[in-house]
Design a protein around this motif. Structure first.
Motif, PDB file in Angstrom:
ATOM      1  N   GLY A 176      39.318  34.364  42.513  1.00 33.58           N
ATOM      2  CA  GLY A 176      38.880  34.240  40.876  1.00 33.58           C
ATOM      3  C   GLY A 176      39.041  33.698  39.974  1.00 33.58           C
ATOM      4  N   GLY A 177      40.605  33.562  40.024  1.00 34.38           N
ATOM      5  CA  GLY A 177      41.198  33.538  38.545  1.00 34.38           C
ATOM      6  C   GLY A 177      41.981  32.748  37.888  1.00 34.38           C
ATOM      7  N   ALA A 178      41.477  31.277  38.596  1.00 33.05           N
ATOM      8  CA  ALA A 178      41.147  30.215  37.605  1.00 33.05           C
ATOM      9  C   ALA A 178      41.719  29.449  36.429  1.00 33.05           C
ATOM     10  CB  ALA A 178      40.519  29.179  39.036  1.00 33.05           C
ATOM     11  N   PRO A 179      42.749  29.542  36.153  1.00 30.04           N
ATOM     12  CA  PRO A 179      43.206  28.723  34.594  1.00 30.04           C
ATOM     13  C   PRO A 179      42.047  27.970  34.678  1.00 30.04           C
ATOM     14  CG  PRO A 179      45.149  28.904  35.650  1.00 30.04           C
ATOM     15  CD  PRO A 179      44.073  29.505  36.738  1.00 30.04           C
ATOM     16  N   GLY A 180      42.007  27.001  33.033  1.00 25.09           N
ATOM     17  CA  GLY A 180      41.777  26.357  33.179  1.00 25.09           C
ATOM     18  C   GLY A 180      43.211  25.029  33.224  1.00 25.09           C
ATOM     19  N   TRP A 181      43.747  24.810  32.930  1.00 28.07           N
ATOM     20  CA  TRP A 181      45.032  23.991  32.761  1.00 28.07           C
ATOM     21  C   TRP A 181      45.947  25.228  33.932  1.00 28.07           C
ATOM     22  CZ3 TRP A 181      45.570  18.936  32.002  1.00 28.07           C
ATOM     23  CH2 TRP A 181      43.776  18.738  31.809  1.00 28.07           C
ATOM     24  N   PRO A 182      47.218  24.586  33.889  1.00 28.04           N
ATOM     25  CA  PRO A 182      47.975  24.846  34.414  1.00 28.04           C
ATOM     26  C   PRO A 182      48.823  26.265  33.096  1.00 28.04           C
ATOM     27  CG  PRO A 182      48.378  22.864  35.113  1.00 28.04           C
ATOM     28  CD  PRO A 182      47.411  23.065  33.767  1.00 28.04           C
ATOM     29  N   ARG A 183      49.201  27.691  33.995  1.00 28.60           N
ATOM     30  CA  ARG A 183      50.101  28.739  33.216  1.00 28.60           C
ATOM     31  C   ARG A 183      51.081  28.738  33.810  1.00 28.60           C
ATOM     32  NH1 ARG A 183      44.293  32.867  32.050  1.00 28.60           N
ATOM     33  NH2 ARG A 183      43.276  31.046  31.097  1.00 28.60           N
ATOM     34  N   LEU A 184      51.892  28.676  32.581  1.00 28.19           N
ATOM     35  CA  LEU A 184      53.103  29.986  33.372  1.00 28.19           C
ATOM     36  C   LEU A 184      53.460  30.930  33.075  1.00 28.19           C
ATOM     37  CD1 LEU A 184      55.686  26.778  32.832  1.00 28.19           C
ATOM     38  CD2 LEU A 184      54.953  27.771  35.156  1.00 28.19           C
ATOM     39  N   GLU A 185      54.386  31.837  33.741  1.00 24.36           N
ATOM     40  CA  GLU A 185      54.651  33.370  32.900  1.00 24.36           C
ATOM     41  C   GLU A 185      56.230  33.233  33.227  1.00 24.36           C
ATOM     42  OE1 GLU A 185      52.325  37.123  33.165  1.00 24.36           O
ATOM     43  OE2 GLU A 185      53.437  37.752  32.927  1.00 24.36           O
ATOM     44  N   ASP A 186      56.907  34.256  32.443  1.00 22.75           N
ATOM     45  CA  ASP A 186      58.346  34.275  32.679  1.00 22.75           C
ATOM     46  C   ASP A 186      58.951  35.850  32.173  1.00 22.75           C
ATOM     47  OD1 ASP A 186      58.998  33.386  30.614  1.00 22.75           O
ATOM     48  OD2 ASP A 186      60.311  31.714  30.823  1.00 22.75           O
ATOM     49  N   ASP A 187      59.751  36.051  32.426  1.00 22.67           N
ATOM     50  CA  ASP A 187      60.314  37.586  31.451  1.00 22.67           C
ATOM     51  C   ASP A 187      60.017  37.623  29.904  1.00 22.67           C
ATOM     52  OD1 ASP A 187      60.322  37.955  33.977  1.00 22.67           O
ATOM     53  OD2 ASP A 187      62.483  38.796  34.234  1.00 22.67           O
ATOM     54  N   THR A 188      60.275  36.246  29.548  1.00 22.09           N
ATOM     55  CA  THR A 188      60.178  36.188  28.323  1.00 22.09           C
ATOM     56  C   THR A 188      58.832  36.102  27.199  1.00 22.09           C
ATOM     57  OG1 THR A 188      61.486  34.507  28.148  1.00 22.09           O
ATOM     58  CG2 THR A 188      62.312  36.180  28.163  1.00 22.09           C
ATOM     59  N   HIS A 189      58.474  34.860  28.251  1.00 20.72           N
ATOM     60  CA  HIS A 189      56.972  34.149  27.605  1.00 20.72           C
ATOM     61  C   HIS A 189      55.538  33.604  28.575  1.00 20.72           C
ATOM     62  CE1 HIS A 189      60.037  31.932  25.344  1.00 20.72           C
ATOM     63  NE2 HIS A 189      59.253  31.648  24.200  1.00 20.72           N
ATOM     64  N   SER A 204      52.866  15.749  28.724  1.00 21.18           N
ATOM     65  CA  SER A 204      52.575  16.817  28.936  1.00 21.18           C
ATOM     66  C   SER A 204      53.446  17.423  27.508  1.00 21.18           C
ATOM     67  CB  SER A 204      52.767  17.816  30.480  1.00 21.18           C
ATOM     68  OG  SER A 204      52.806  16.645  31.433  1.00 21.18           O
ATOM     69  N   ALA A 205      52.126  18.569  27.489  1.00 18.05           N
ATOM     70  CA  ALA A 205      53.270  19.325  26.121  1.00 18.05           C
ATOM     71  C   ALA A 205      52.701  20.748  27.236  1.00 18.05           C
ATOM     72  CB  ALA A 205      52.138  19.455  25.144  1.00 18.05           C
ATOM     73  N   VAL A 206      53.764  21.765  26.194  1.00 11.64           N
ATOM     74  CA  VAL A 206      54.246  23.185  26.730  1.00 11.64           C
ATOM     75  C   VAL A 206      53.663  23.934  25.605  1.00 11.64           C
ATOM     76  CG1 VAL A 206      55.377  24.759  27.730  1.00 11.64           C
ATOM     77  CG2 VAL A 206      55.572  22.407  28.888  1.00 11.64           C
ATOM     78  N   VAL A 207      53.167  24.960  25.243  1.00 10.41           N
ATOM     79  CA  VAL A 207      53.009  25.798  24.643  1.00 10.41           C
ATOM     80  C   VAL A 207      53.117  27.195  24.905  1.00 10.41           C
ATOM     81  CG1 VAL A 207      50.927  26.764  22.713  1.00 10.41           C
ATOM     82  CG2 VAL A 207      51.064  24.251  23.559  1.00 10.41           C
ATOM     83  N   LYS A 208      54.134  28.181  23.770  1.00 13.32           N
ATOM     84  CA  LYS A 208      54.520  29.079  24.487  1.00 13.32           C
ATOM     85  C   LYS A 208      54.743  30.617  23.072  1.00 13.32           C
ATOM     86  CE  LYS A 208      58.647  29.040  26.200  1.00 13.32           C
ATOM     87  NZ  LYS A 208      60.307  28.382  26.174  1.00 13.32           N
ATOM     88  N   ALA A 209      54.323  31.427  24.244  1.00 10.18           N
ATOM     89  CA  ALA A 209      54.318  32.675  23.250  1.00 10.18           C
ATOM     90  C   ALA A 209      54.916  33.692  23.708  1.00 10.18           C
ATOM     91  CB  ALA A 209      53.151  33.523  23.569  1.00 10.18           C
ATOM     92  N   ARG A 210      56.229  34.220  22.538  1.00 10.76           N
ATOM     93  CA  ARG A 210      57.480  34.812  22.625  1.00 10.76           C
ATOM     94  C   ARG A 210      56.543  36.456  23.236  1.00 10.76           C
ATOM     95  NH1 ARG A 210      62.859  34.307  23.451  1.00 10.76           N
ATOM     96  NH2 ARG A 210      62.535  32.672  21.812  1.00 10.76           N
ATOM     97  N   LYS A 211      56.576  37.228  24.406  1.00 11.46           N
ATOM     98  CA  LYS A 211      56.260  38.351  24.447  1.00 11.46           C
ATOM     99  C   LYS A 211      57.078  39.171  23.910  1.00 11.46           C
ATOM    100  CE  LYS A 211      55.130  37.572  29.378  1.00 11.46           C
ATOM    101  NZ  LYS A 211      55.815  37.844  30.602  1.00 11.46           N
ATOM    102  N   SER A 212      58.103  39.414  23.049  1.00  9.96           N
ATOM    103  CA  SER A 212      58.471  40.585  22.179  1.00  9.96           C
ATOM    104  C   SER A 212      57.922  40.372  21.334  1.00  9.96           C
ATOM    105  CB  SER A 212      60.465  39.923  22.379  1.00  9.96           C
ATOM    106  OG  SER A 212      60.781  38.937  21.660  1.00  9.96           O
ATOM    107  N   LEU A 213      57.188  39.207  21.295  1.00 11.19           N
ATOM    108  CA  LEU A 213      57.393  39.337  19.216  1.00 11.19           C
ATOM    109  C   LEU A 213      55.308  39.816  19.954  1.00 11.19           C
ATOM    110  CD1 LEU A 213      57.311  35.917  18.608  1.00 11.19           C
ATOM    111  CD2 LEU A 213      58.239  37.862  17.397  1.00 11.19           C
ATOM    112  N   LEU A 214      55.708  40.615  20.627  1.00  7.98           N
ATOM    113  CA  LEU A 214      54.052  40.325  20.897  1.00  7.98           C
ATOM    114  C   LEU A 214      53.473  42.263  21.377  1.00  7.98           C
ATOM    115  CD1 LEU A 214      52.972  37.422  22.202  1.00  7.98           C
ATOM    116  CD2 LEU A 214      51.380  38.721  20.265  1.00  7.98           C
TER     117      LEU A 214
END
Lengths: 333, 333, 333, 333
Positions: free
Chosen positions: A232-245, A302-312
């Motif tokens: 049930g967790g389908a995102p609208g578009w591809p998402r990526l997570e790594d240790d930093t973003h 394609s464009a990637v939009v990222k947010a840095r976890k360490s800021l959050l």
């Protein structure tokens, strides 16, 4: 944990997302070690091998798969965690293919001009130094560049009964060509058909953002990945997570629409992660987003939009699945 | 070295590139310390101050300048080295202005939909922590974010007798809104009119790439910069150099054309720096470019194309001017 | 009614909208008969005259004007009714200018390809037959085409203190390059500065929609027009009315945004003309709009959105000014 | 000549180009009389039927077909000549579907704004007057508009094993949504798979150029058409010929690329028809092209590029097949 090895024969490659019978069934939790051929299907092996003569358009960007994920249903999120990517040959190839690429007219950006010269570059791999070497063709310059392996193409079968070329990046993933698709990253894709039917390919020993000439340092790759599922967790578009973003990938034309899609998807994700109203997420992301262009050369850009976890503030997505996959990956090695 | 202080009165601000008499004459080699007002002209001071009521469209994005650079002639490159940028107030402001921004229809992306709600956010500055604080309006979330000062707008008078709003990014620089325009960077702009007539403004205490909502953490800024000139060195489009990267900035619509412009300009620069044929530079940059989107909200969109110096053989541009300016800057402090 | 004759000297041409002192003051109601030079400033007179050698970029697209309209104030609509356009020479010229046009890369659609060959075509005018003759350069084909005179460029001084090249189409009109700007049409432009400061130029003996190669059959023109003013009637974007159609012109990039602007402006006009709610106007126009592309070659692209009056109930705009101007025009001849 | 009647059952509709088994085999030369359901699959029958509640996204834009054309092979041109299109119901429907259309944000032009109100309009057909009536929803205005029947969607199976939604216009034809696809026109499509596998649908009782709101006066249609084949004659992109015009249709994003594709294809066709060098064809078409936008709402946008035959020397395409089909059509009636 066992690792399932998959090395396809030439006849087993897939050239589309959708429209292909499963190569293999896997359960959520499976670890795979898959071999993928390069995007030229191994046809460019020296600078004498020009794309016009050697590349067979029926057999470009071969994908390893599709894999049927047991239990995957439309509306789920497929999670693919990339543990390792190892160059499977001692050289990579890149080419300026006539009327393909970002700094040339194409079949879409149609002009009456002559094409750029059909040119192939071969990058020798130095495993000890972990570099590939750029060798200029018109001068003597040679530059050893760090190997930074990634997969250009990761996708599932599309919705609505469509079948799309493996050259296409879209809502279903596909040929997104972002350097962010690298070891340590978890990719979340929406599932559109029972079994998800994902496949991977298009290994790059390294690639600049934008993939300007249309091809990276293309090379056969051995990729170790973990497969999992979020019901049930389908995102609208591809998402990526790594240790930093936290990251999203939008794909469309013109390029601003690829960006819009990625930015809106990250606004949505921030609603889930932090309970933010869309206007507040829009504002916050306006001040912290990193936006590396992925490709300006494919059927969609394609464009990637990222947010840095360490800021959050701390947050976890999908029940902390990325961290869990990191742990499982560590136990593999 | 002396530092010339410039603090304009309200009447002295410029709102266009071109079309304004020089505020001051400077010689190449001059160090300036200039005060710039924020893009809202200081009108948004609390979350109650909404852009629709407070912002006067005649007075947005005020520029400090123009400065007439003695000896600058068309065909020269103006070099501006940014030594320091210090927030000049204890708060910054950001706003979702109706029908302005990247995730809304606009006067160009014209639709029949209602605008997003006119909203203002105030970011309190903590000088000790060097942070500005995002405060959500619909929930309680607050997040302290590092101050990363930059100038959104740096430009010269345009060619062809044109006069352009300070909201425009173009070949002459202007409102490029890239976080790369920060202390430590040298910006090279083509000179189009005698004296160059450059101005600066639009300080941002921080900004995400893309500047999604159309406004950064806008704040009055005190900027220390060094002015210099490269006779006959005009680039095709703005170039930036810092200690780690060669960079170009393209501005146009759609966004892929901004990217194309920047990528072609970097191909040209690589011809100058490394003697590379355009096809070889195209290939090399395909594997090493970093492409952070700058803005997707202005009259033209802007994309930055970067190459990391550490990947490349040593090279120097404009006779090593950036390094020389770094040395001069060090002596200032 | 008297007709004021205006034939500028070379030194009197304007190359920008805004930034130029008035050539002449006129009262609303004035009839003008103005001579305009061709867009190449008369430099291409044989197929041996190539644009690269002959065209001086400082002097392209010369405008006749600006005319200061007495009483015109920001917020008014300037009405220009075109009574007649007569070719002022016996030949027209067209050219494929390197890196300019729709089927070539340009300074914006930047690629690394070579330009198309710099080529000039001369069209001989047969006044008796009212034709201009296309003569192929690589084969013997000659085709006589009807003269259909139009003005590529009609505009006023821009808002916000901007000065724009005469090559630009925008909200203020300018280089829209639509064949609809022909005898019998009334053009309504928003007034942004006191006196409006309009100018006209860029006569085309004929032009296809899109102006594919970037230049029409460019020719000096003698244009008879009536000048009038609608106090407080400024449209959002240029509007045109002739005996058969309501029309708007949007200009931007990418081309869909030019269309969006024009379509939204016609929705607004239909609100004024028929009292229609925007949703109903949107629906009605979806079924009756005609949308001829104007140009895909200028700084902004332009699209025209038209609605055929014969499909619609009777309505009149601006107090029936177009019909009134038609009557006045008839009395002129 | 016999006419083969085809009226599909609900289960027989196709929703994709490619990926569907042939509904029927036909020989070149066959006359077909086919019934097509409307794009909403008949779900919108009153203004109370809103798209959000009634339209099933699995069953939109149903196509009648695919037809397997005997002897058709990749590289051939399929010729479809439209003899007649008759409204098959006494009403048509149009709708503003949330987040679909040209003057709204969409899943691609992604913004954070609310959608436009979901609204349905019903157009009553008056067969005697041959009109459909627009009825405003917020005011009392009613306007009877001429019926001008056309097919929005005509296409063949795509190349490369792809399967595409019937909502897509592309190189294979598909959902081009141009009013030029009307009785009297011959459409030439490239054949990509054995048998061509063409289908038709999306009848419009009338449509404005651009199809601004995303839907025309959608209606079930009975279409009479002749099927023929030109061995080895595959065009690059769809071509149309009628008694008055040579036409091409390009489809892509942004809209200027759709135009570029169509314009280049017509340059190529003019090489075949008149022996013109591409530069001469480019020049000639710059002065005579008509360029009506087809749609700015579909997955790709479509632009039509036309040249009026009466301006040109006599020429015939594909051995005069259009004229031959006109003769055969006359004998049908």
């Amino acid at each position: 944990m066992d690792v399932v090895e998959v090395v396809p024969t030439f006849e087993q490659y897939a050239y589309t997302f959708g429209g292909v019978a499963p190569l293999r069934r896997v359960r959520p939790g499976t670890a795979l070690r898959v071999w993928s051929e390069d995007a030229f299907n191994g046809t460019l092996r020296s600078t004498e091998d020009l794309s016009g003569a050697k590349v067979d358009l029926r057999f470009i960007n071969p994908q390893t798969g599709p894999f049927l994920v047991e239990g995957a249903e439309p509306g789920d999120a497929l999670a693919l965690h990339f543990v390792a990517m190892e160059p499977a040959r001692d050289w990579g190839a890149s080419a300026a293919i006539p009327f393909f690429g970002g700094l040339t007219s194409t079949d879409r950006v149609a002009t009456l001009q002559d094409p750029l010269p059909d040119t192939t570059w071969i990058y020798e791999l130095d495993r000890a130094a972990n570099t590939v070497t750029f060798a200029a063709q018109r001068t003597d310059l040679q530059i050893a560049l760090p190997v930074e392996p990634m997969l250009g193409t990761v996708g599932v079968a599309p919705p609505g009964g469509e079948v799309r070329s493996s050259l296409v990046p879209e809502r279903f993933g596909g040929n997104m060509d972002t350097p962010q698709m690298r070891p340590g990253a978890t990719c979340f894709l929406p599932v559109f058909v029972p079994g998800a039917l994902f496949s991977v390919g298009d290994g790059h020993y390294r690639q600049g953002e934008g993939e300007a000439c249309g091809t990276a340092v293309e090379g056969a790759m051995t990729t170790t990945l973990l497969v999992d599922l979020v019901k049930g967790g389908a995102p609208g578009w591809p998402r990526l997570e790594d240790d930093t973003h936290w990251m999203t990938v939008g794909s469309s034309r013109p390029l601003e629409d690829a960006w819009r899609i990625g930015q809106v998807e990250l606004v949505r994700w921030f609603g889930e992660l932090y309970g933010l109203h869309p206007m507040d997420a829009y504002q916050l992301l306006s001040q912290i987003s990193e936006v590396p262009i992925a490709n300006v050369v494919d059927v969609n850009y394609s464009a990637v939009v990222k947010a840095r976890k360490s800021l959050l503030p701390p947050a976890s997505a999908y029940g902390g699945l990325h961290d869990e996959l990191r742990r499982r990956a560590a136990s593999l090695r």
